[in-house]
Each structure stands twice: as structure tokens, then as C-alpha cells.
Enzyme design. Structure first.
Site, PDB file in Angstrom:
ATOM      1  NE  ARG A  19       5.992  -2.445  52.348  1.00  0.00           N
ATOM      2  CZ  ARG A  19       6.738  -3.490  52.729  1.00  0.00           C
ATOM      3  NH1 ARG A  19       6.525  -4.048  53.900  1.00  0.00           N
ATOM      4  NH2 ARG A  19       7.687  -3.965  51.944  1.00  0.00           N
ATOM      5  CE  LYS A  26      12.065  -0.530  50.090  1.00  0.00           C
ATOM      6  NZ  LYS A  26      11.300  -1.491  50.914  1.00  0.00           N
ATOM      7  N   GLY A 105      18.577  -3.539  49.791  1.00  0.00           N
ATOM      8  CA  GLY A 105      19.059  -2.165  49.623  1.00  0.00           C
ATOM      9  C   GLY A 105      18.408  -1.199  50.577  1.00  0.00           C
TER      10      GLY A 105
HETATM   11  C1  UD1 Z   1      11.996  -8.672  53.151  1.00  0.00           C
HETATM   12  C2  UD1 Z   1      11.961 -10.162  53.530  1.00  0.00           C
HETATM   13  C3  UD1 Z   1      11.558 -10.279  55.006  1.00  0.00           C
HETATM   14  C4  UD1 Z   1      12.501  -9.475  55.877  1.00  0.00           C
HETATM   15  C5  UD1 Z   1      12.606  -8.024  55.410  1.00  0.00           C
HETATM   16  C6  UD1 Z   1      13.720  -7.322  56.156  1.00  0.00           C
HETATM   17  C7  UD1 Z   1      11.319 -11.376  51.498  1.00  0.00           C
HETATM   18  C8  UD1 Z   1      10.220 -12.064  50.783  1.00  0.00           C
HETATM   19  N1  UD1 Z   1      11.014 -10.857  52.689  1.00  0.00           N
HETATM   20  O1  UD1 Z   1      10.698  -8.168  53.281  1.00  0.00           O
HETATM   21  O2  UD1 Z   1      11.593 -11.637  55.397  1.00  0.00           O
HETATM   22  O3  UD1 Z   1      12.081  -9.518  57.229  1.00  0.00           O
HETATM   23  O4  UD1 Z   1      12.928  -7.976  54.004  1.00  0.00           O
HETATM   24  O5  UD1 Z   1      13.785  -5.963  55.847  1.00  0.00           O
HETATM   25  O6  UD1 Z   1      12.433 -11.379  51.005  1.00  0.00           O
HETATM   26  N2  UD1 Z   1      13.656  -6.242  45.813  1.00  0.00           N
HETATM   27  C9  UD1 Z   1      14.167  -6.484  44.550  1.00  0.00           C
HETATM   28  N3  UD1 Z   1      13.407  -7.142  43.636  1.00  0.00           N
HETATM   29  C10 UD1 Z   1      12.168  -7.588  43.918  1.00  0.00           C
HETATM   30  C11 UD1 Z   1      11.636  -7.345  45.207  1.00  0.00           C
HETATM   31  C12 UD1 Z   1      12.403  -6.674  46.135  1.00  0.00           C
HETATM   32  O7  UD1 Z   1      15.297  -6.097  44.254  1.00  0.00           O
HETATM   33  O8  UD1 Z   1      11.546  -8.174  43.029  1.00  0.00           O
HETATM   34  C13 UD1 Z   1      14.475  -5.523  46.789  1.00  0.00           C
HETATM   35  C14 UD1 Z   1      13.828  -4.259  47.322  1.00  0.00           C
HETATM   36  O9  UD1 Z   1      14.221  -3.150  46.537  1.00  0.00           O
HETATM   37  C15 UD1 Z   1      14.371  -4.176  48.736  1.00  0.00           C
HETATM   38  C16 UD1 Z   1      14.675  -5.605  49.108  1.00  0.00           C
HETATM   39  O10 UD1 Z   1      14.661  -6.347  47.907  1.00  0.00           O
HETATM   40  O11 UD1 Z   1      15.563  -3.418  48.805  1.00  0.00           O
HETATM   41  C17 UD1 Z   1      13.634  -6.186  50.062  1.00  0.00           C
HETATM   42  O12 UD1 Z   1      12.350  -6.001  49.497  1.00  0.00           O
HETATM   43  P1  UD1 Z   1      11.144  -5.451  50.365  1.00  0.00           P
HETATM   44  O13 UD1 Z   1       9.976  -5.305  49.500  1.00  0.00           O
HETATM   45  O14 UD1 Z   1      11.569  -4.311  51.178  1.00  0.00           O
HETATM   46  O15 UD1 Z   1      10.897  -6.718  51.300  1.00  0.00           O
HETATM   47  P2  UD1 Z   1      10.267  -6.714  52.753  1.00  0.00           P
HETATM   48  O16 UD1 Z   1       8.813  -6.733  52.660  1.00  0.00           O
HETATM   49  O17 UD1 Z   1      10.889  -5.661  53.579  1.00  0.00           O
HETATM   50 MG    MG Z   2      12.047  -4.029  53.179  1.00  0.00          MG
END
Ligand code: UD1
Ligand code: MG
Length: 475
Positions: A19, A26, A105
Site C-alpha cells: 500500500r 515498508k 515492524g
Molecule cells: C495487521 C493485523 C491487523 C492489525 C494491524 C495493525 C493480521 C492478519 N492483521 O494488519 O489485525 O489491526 O496489523 O497494524 O495480522 N508481515 C510478515 N510476514 C508476512 C506478513 C506480514 O512479517 O507474511 C509483517 C509486515 O512486515 C508488518 C506486519 O507483519 O510489519 C503486519 O503486516 P501488515 O501487512 O502491515 O498487516 P496489516 O494489514 O496492517
Molecule cells: Mg500494518
């Protein structure tokens, strides 16, 4: 400071951040003067856990380069199949601490005290999981907390899976959780990738724990801004804003006056002494240290530099990797490039550029000069427009100017060249040879005054204009 030696911390930093529409992962984007993930790691270090593990994936090497100096372990998640999958991948490296604190993160504003309070709440409540939440006026973009009533939580519903009624829920999941490890792992094993992205969501483990009859608690953060995640450029700007405000408030608490604080940008490692005044639109960056009772006037940008006490920077100075000792006055519009050192009580005036040069105590370079690869002694005066010619197109050469030297305006000092103590240079000279101590160096054509030359010239001009007019009327 108490240790949390029964807690391991996992930071999720493998995602791409679609996004943000960026070629940079990110968690490497900066807010408040540091990459997002660095803020998160620093907050975790202050919790003093058994270990900190960072899950990396997208641009893993770059993320590692940021976090590894902070004494954490990393584990590679490739491909990135969701936040739950990230935990599964990291399980072996996490080891066997009793509790697991998980953070995203991309939510860098969280403070160590908040994390410590979450751990305490989790332990006191003997829960399987305790979620840090926030109540937001606009909860869009976040997973929502579905309460069972009272303190207990039934599930986290991701935004894409909300029913029309659930859209009204305004308590959001921060993605910061404390788990009891022995309860988490079996629950996570049951989570299926039942969503549009075919990812294993950590959030689904909450519903599983609840179905198993385990206790899931939620702690509403006292300051909801700490939970801000950075999914968009707008979020990044908001988080940066919050960090900058925190830093300014810290400085003001420490006795620094900041005028129109919202216009002043200060990096996290900057130190400013008591009774210093910072005017609007100033940037203090990198590892800058500013002494006491300084005045940094509007428009100044100071990067990685050290200012002593009582320094005045007039408006619009740009100072980079330089040292300015006590009581110096510089600017307006002074520029100091790396390795410049201006000693006590010296004056650097308007439109003066210094590079890799030392200006001795009480010396003055008041106007329109370039001083590069130069050492100036004490109490010397460098006239307006003096230029050190330090470069011949191949190499740089030094200029040495002693103490109590006086250089007349618009002189060029062709390096390498040395001016002894007490020497004078006549204005407009091009100095190509050393000037001994107490001598006058004069290096320009001698002046000749031609008597009556100007009036004769004017007569000639008048006559010429007359003939021109005549020839026009004839045509
Ligand atoms: C996530 C939460 C959501 C919460 C929000 C808060 C989930 C499914 N959803 O959504 O409930 O309200 O954070 O900010 O967890 N990441 C990994 N590996 C992956 C996917 C993501 O390490 O396979 C890391 C990303 O780098 C990031 C964090 O996990 O730092 C959260 O991922 P992101 O895609 O930002 O989740 P949100 O859609 O924000
Ligand atoms: Mg997030």
C-alpha cells in the site's frame, strides 16, 4: 531496571508494504528520523527480554543491516504467507521462553513502558493471549476486536471479513500481543489460510484460543497514537509528526525554548543544552549536539555537528559535520561543509563557505568568502570576497594563514600558500607566493591615473552621438 528473562520478542518485518507503492520495503521507510523497524527494535531492547528475533523477508539483507547492529537475531520468511506463518517460520529460533511478545515492524510509536505493562497484565491475568488494542474514531484499515463481554475477547476480525454490523466496532488490534507460548503454538497449528490472500493470519489464532476455552484478554492502550501502523504514505506522515512532537516536548522539558514548535524538526539523537533558543523552521539532524544558551535562528539546517555554548547561528546557515566552539557567531547564510572547525569567539559572516578548514579563536571571515583546506590562526581578519584557490583541476592544496593576519578584500590566495603571522595582503591581490610574517603582500597591477582622460572621453562621445543623429535624419 527489571529484566523480562522469561519473555522472547518477535518482530514481524518480512512484508513488502504494497500500500506504500514503493520500491523500498515498508519497515525501512523512515519516520521520526529512523527506519520504522529500528524504532520497534529499540523499544523492545528497553524491555530487556531473553531474546529479540526479527522476521525478515522482503529486502531481507537491507532489513538485517538495520537491525543486526542492535543485537537481535533474524530469521528469513520466504515467501511471506501471512503474520501467522511468520511465527511458524520463527518458532525454532524463538526457542522456549515461557512468554512470547509479538510486534509488527510497522507500528514504531510504541513505548517500552506500554510493552512492559502489557506483559504484566498478561502474567497477572494468567491468559493464553493478551492483545494491545486502541479505540479509534476511524478504525478503518485495522482488524477489529470482538469482545465476549467484560475483559475477554472472542476473536479478531480482519477488515476484509467484517460483517456490516461489525463495521461499527471501533476497538482495533494493534498487532502487539503477549502469548503464553505453550498455548499459542497448538492454536496456531489449527489456523487455516481461509482468506482472499491465502495467508495464515495470526489474528485467527485468537478465535481458535477462545474456542478452546482459553483466556484471551485485551488491554486498551492509554495513548492510542502509540498503536498507529504505517500502511500508507499518509500513515507515515502522521507517525513522523508524532515522533517529532515527542522529541520537541522532550527538549522543552529539558529547558530548551522552541518557537512555533510544529515547524521545527529534530532527529532523535540530537542533544540541545539548557536555555538554547530555537527559532521557527530549523532542522537539527543526525547526531548534532548543541550547547547551552545558543540561538539557532530561522531556517538553519544543522547536520551531524557540535556547537559549543553561546553560539549564535543567524538565519539560514547550513552546517554539516562541523565543530563550532563557544561564543561563535555565524551567518546569516553561512555554509560549513564537513570537517570545518570554527574556534571560540570567531565570526563567520554572510555568504561564507568553509570546507575542511579551521578558523582560529577570534578570527573573522565576515563576508562572501570561500575558505577550503585552510588553517587560519587567531585574531586574523579575512576581507570580503577572499577566495582560497585550493584546486587546480587535479588536486587540492592547503592554505596556511597565521595569527593577526589581515587580508584585504577580494584577494585570491592560490594554494599551496602560506601567510606568516601579522602579514598583510593588499586588497585585490592574487597571492601565488608565501607572504612572510609581518610583511605586506601586494600582487596586482599598479594604478595609473590619467589626467583629464574622462572629460576628453565624454567630449568624443558627444561628438559621435551628434554625427549618428545627422546620418539618421539624412536617410
Ligand atoms: C495487521 C493485523 C491487523 C492489525 C494491524 C495493525 C493480521 C492478519 N492483521 O494488519 O489485525 O489491526 O496489523 O497494524 O495480522 N508481515 C510478515 N510476514 C508476512 C506478513 C506480514 O512479517 O507474511 C509483517 C509486515 O512486515 C508488518 C506486519 O507483519 O510489519 C503486519 O503486516 P501488515 O501487512 O502491515 O498487516 P496489516 O494489514 O496492517
Ligand atoms: Mg500494518
Amino acid at each position: 531496571m527489571t529484566k523480562n528473562s522469561d519473555v522472547a520478542i518477535l518482530i514481524l518485518a518480512a512484508g513488502k508494504g504494497t500500500r506504500l507503492k514503493s520500491s523500498l520495503a515498508k519497515v525501512l521507510h523512515c519516520a521520526g528520523g529512523r527506519p520504522l523497524v529500528e524504532h520497534v527494535v529499540r523499544a523492545c531492547v528497553a524491555v530487556r527480554p531473553k531474546k529479540i528475533v526479527v522476521v525478515v523477508g522482503h529486502q531481507a539483507e537491507k532489513v538485517q543491516a538495520v537491525v543486526e547492529p542492535l543485537d537481535v537475531e533474524t530469521v528469513l520468511q520466504q515467501p511471506q504467507n501471512g503474520t501467522g506463518h511468520a511465527l511458524l517460520v520463527a518458532r525454532r529460533v524463538i526457542g522456549n521462553a515461557k512468554y512470547l511478545l509479538v510486534l509488527p515492524g510497522d507500528a514504531p510509536l510504541v513505548r517500552p513502558e506500554t510493552l512492559k505493562a502489557l506483559i504484566q497484565k498478561h502474567k497477572n491475568g494468567q491468559a493464553a493471549a493478551t492483545i494491545l488494542t486502541a479505540v479509534l474514531a476511524d478504525p478503518s484499515g485495522y482488524g477489529r476486536i470482538l469482545r465476549k463481554g467484560g475483559e475477554a475477547v472472542a476473536a479478531i476480525i480482519e477488515e476484509s471479513q467484517l460483517t456490516a454490523e461489525q463495521r461499527e466496532l471501533n476497538e482495533i488490534n494493534s498487532s502487539i500481543y503477549c502469548f503464553t507460548a505453550a498455548k499459542l503454538w497448538p492454536a496456531l497449528a489449527e489456523v487455516k489460510p481461509n482468506n482472499r490472500h491465502r495467508e495464515i493470519y495470526l489474528t485467527d489464532a485468537i478465535g481458535v484460543l477462545n474456542a478452546k476455552g482459553e483466556t484471551v484478554l485485551a488491554e486498551i492502550a492509554a495513548d492510542s497514537r502509540e498503536m498507529l501502523g504505517c500502511n500508507t504514505r499518509g500513515d507515515l506522515a502522521e507517525v513522523d509528526h508524532a515522533f517529532r512532537e515527542r522529541k520537541r516536548e522532550e527538549l522543552m522539558r529539558d529547558g530548551v525554548t522552541i518557537q512555533l514548535p510544529e515547524t521545527v524538526l529534530v532527529d532523535p539523537d540530537v542533544v540541545v543544552g539548557e536555555d538554547t533558543v530555537i527559532e521557527p523552521c530549523v532542522q537539527l539532524l543526525g547526531k548534532t549536539k548543541i550547547g547551552m544558551r545558543c540561538v539557532v535562528k530561522t531556517g538553519c539546517v544543522v547536520y551531524d555537528s557540535v556547537l559549543g555554548d553561546g553560539v549564535v547561528l543567524e538565519p539560514h546557515c547550513v552546517i554539516t559535520e562541523s565543530r563550532i566552539d563557544a561564543e561563535v557567531i555565524a551567518g546569516p547564510f553561512a555554509r560549513m561543509r564537513p570537517e570545518s572547525h570554527v574556534k571560540r569567539g570567531a565570526k563567520i559572516g554572510n555568504f561564507v563557505e568553509l570546507k575542511k578548514s579551521t578558523v582560529g579563536e577570534g578570527s573573522k571571515v565576515p563576508h562572501l568568502s570561500y575558505v577550503g583546506d585552510t588553517k587560519i590562526g587567531k585574531k586574523s581578519n579575512i576581507g570580503a570576497g577572499t577566495i582560497t584557490c585550493n584546486y587546480d583541476g587535479f588536486q587540492k592544496y592547503p592554505t596556511i594563514i597565521g595569527s593577526k593576519v589581515f587580508i584585504g578584500s577580494d584577494s585570491a590566495l592560490v594554494a599551496p600558500v602560506k601567510l606568516g603571522d601579522g602579514a598583510y595582503v593588499a586588497a585585490g591581490s592574487t597571492i601565488t607566493e608565501n607572504v612572510p610574517a609581518d610583511a605586506l603582500g601586494i600582487a596586482r597591477g599598479r594604478q595609473v591615473n590619467k589626467k583629464g582622460w574622462a572629460s576628453k572621453k565624454r567630449r568624443e562621445l558627444a561628438a559621435w552621438e551628434k554625427t549618428k543623429k545627422h546620418s539618421k535624419t539624412r536617410h
